[in-house]
Enzyme design. Structure first.
Site, short mmCIF file in Angstrom:
data_model
loop_
_atom_site.label_atom_id
_atom_site.label_comp_id
_atom_site.label_asym_id
_atom_site.label_seq_id
_atom_site.Cartn_x
_atom_site.Cartn_y
_atom_site.Cartn_z
N LYS A 47 32.69 29.51 29.19
CA LYS A 47 33.14 28.77 30.38
C LYS A 47 32.34 27.48 30.54
O LYS A 47 32.88 26.42 30.83
CB LYS A 47 33.00 29.66 31.63
CG LYS A 47 34.02 30.81 31.65
CD LYS A 47 33.77 31.84 32.75
CE LYS A 47 34.81 32.95 32.69
NZ LYS A 47 34.66 33.98 33.73
N GLN A 91 30.29 36.29 37.77
CA GLN A 91 30.89 36.99 36.64
C GLN A 91 30.88 38.50 36.89
O GLN A 91 29.87 39.08 37.27
CB GLN A 91 30.10 36.64 35.36
CG GLN A 91 30.73 37.18 34.08
CD GLN A 91 32.08 36.59 33.75
OE1 GLN A 91 32.40 35.46 34.13
NE2 GLN A 91 32.91 37.34 33.04
N ASP A 114 37.64 31.75 41.56
CA ASP A 114 38.43 32.87 41.00
C ASP A 114 39.52 33.34 41.97
O ASP A 114 40.33 34.18 41.59
CB ASP A 114 37.51 34.07 40.72
CG ASP A 114 36.80 33.97 39.37
OD1 ASP A 114 37.47 33.66 38.38
OD2 ASP A 114 35.58 34.23 39.33
N1 GUN Z 1 35.15 39.20 34.33
C1 GUN Z 1 36.24 39.30 33.54
N2 GUN Z 1 37.17 38.37 33.85
C2 GUN Z 1 36.65 37.65 34.87
C3 GUN Z 1 37.14 36.54 35.62
O1 GUN Z 1 38.26 36.03 35.42
N3 GUN Z 1 36.30 36.08 36.58
C4 GUN Z 1 35.07 36.64 36.82
N4 GUN Z 1 34.34 36.11 37.80
N5 GUN Z 1 34.60 37.66 36.15
C5 GUN Z 1 35.39 38.16 35.16
#
Ligand code: GUN
Length: 280
Positions: A47, A91, A114
């Site tokens: 990311k 995350q 998110d």
């Molecule tokens: N863990 C797995 N996929 C995601 C996501 O799209 N966002 C976040 N914050 N954690 C994740």
């Protein structure tokens, strides 16, 4: 046909780059990661790398696996108050001793990239805006890009996670699909799956969806990512499914790149919405 998620993600990223260049100042994404879950660290690195590639600033906020819930929430609150920070992601998964809902709710909804907070999740449920969680947004982009009609189609989602299954169900419902959600307690999974025009699998169990669970000509979207037998595998038996489906996403190179691309898009959406004076 195999759906090229990498190419589709690159389209989205290019649009993000153009938007970022037009801004008078630079958005900044903060990623909070707790503990040393290896896949999570790989996702976050990816990311951050994509932030660099699109011209978005980033900060990584790493906390030890022993961090208390209060310590994590305090870190999030600091980021909420920091004017330099546009968007925050925590995350997932978080360590077991932490209540993830409390941590998510501590993110300011105006920075919740998110769209996991209850304020933003309700927008997804009500269909108020297209600011929805990154993976569902990426999946819908891919389906539309293939020219597949969502309205009136039967979408079967296997998996009821808060990250994919639940928000995706509402997003598809708002696009007038008929939606079925299957999960670990569903009876006769095969019966449901074979009735799907669009089958989305987001369980994380390699190969759980076999070829005989897919209707001829269905669209198959594989969200699962697991490491098994020394390689990365999806939820779908790809070789079996590829002969039956009209379109199928590979793993890797399908939905994964879309999630990251939509994270970048959501960051710029937030920036433009809450820092509107910075747009030329
Ligand atoms: N863990 C797995 N996929 C995601 C996501 O799209 N966002 C976040 N914050 N954690 C994740």
């Amino acid at each position: 046909m195999i759906i090229d998620g990498k190419a589709a993600a690159e389209e989205v990223l290019e649009q993000v780059r153009v938007r970022v260049q037009k801004l008078k100042s630079t958005p900044c994404l903060a990623a909070v990661i707790v503990g040393d879950d290896k896949p999570s660290h790989i996702y976050v690195k990816n990311k951050i790398k994509m932030c660099r590639s699109t011209g978005i600033k980033s900060v990584e906020c790493e906390l030890p696996g022993s961090a208390s819930q209060k310590e994590i929430i305090d870190s999030v609150k600091k980021l909420n108050e920091d004017k330099e920070i546009t968007a925050i992601l925590v995350q997932l998964p978080l360590p077991n001793h932490v209540n993830k809902y409390s941590v998510i709710e501590s993110i300011a909804p105006s920075k919740d990239v998110d769209a996991f907070t209850s304020a933003n999740f309700s927008n997804t449920v009500f269909g108020i805006s297209d600011f929805i969680p990154c993976t569902p947004a990426g999946i819908i982009y891919l389906i539309k890009k293939m020219g597949v009609r969502i309205e009136g189609s039967h979408c079967v989602i296997v998996g009821r996670s808060e990250i994919v299954g639940k928000p995706l169900a509402f997003a598809l419902l708002n696009l007038n699909a008929t939606v079925t959600i299957c999960h670990s307690k569903t009876h006769d999974l095969k019966k449901h799956c074979t009735s799907a025009d669009i089958l989305i699998c987001a369980v994380g169990k390699p190969g759980i969806i076999k070829g005989d669970m897919i209707k001829t000509g269905a669209v198959v979207i594989d969200v699962g990512i697991s490491r098994s037998e020394g390689r990365i595998r999806g939820d779908v038996c790809f070789e079996e499914a590829a002969n039956i489906a009209s379109y199928i996403t590979p793993v890797p190179g399908g939905v994964g790149p879309m999630t990251v691309a939509f994270l970048m898009k959501n960051t710029v959406d937030i920036f433009e919405k809450y820092h509107i004076l910075n747009i030329e």
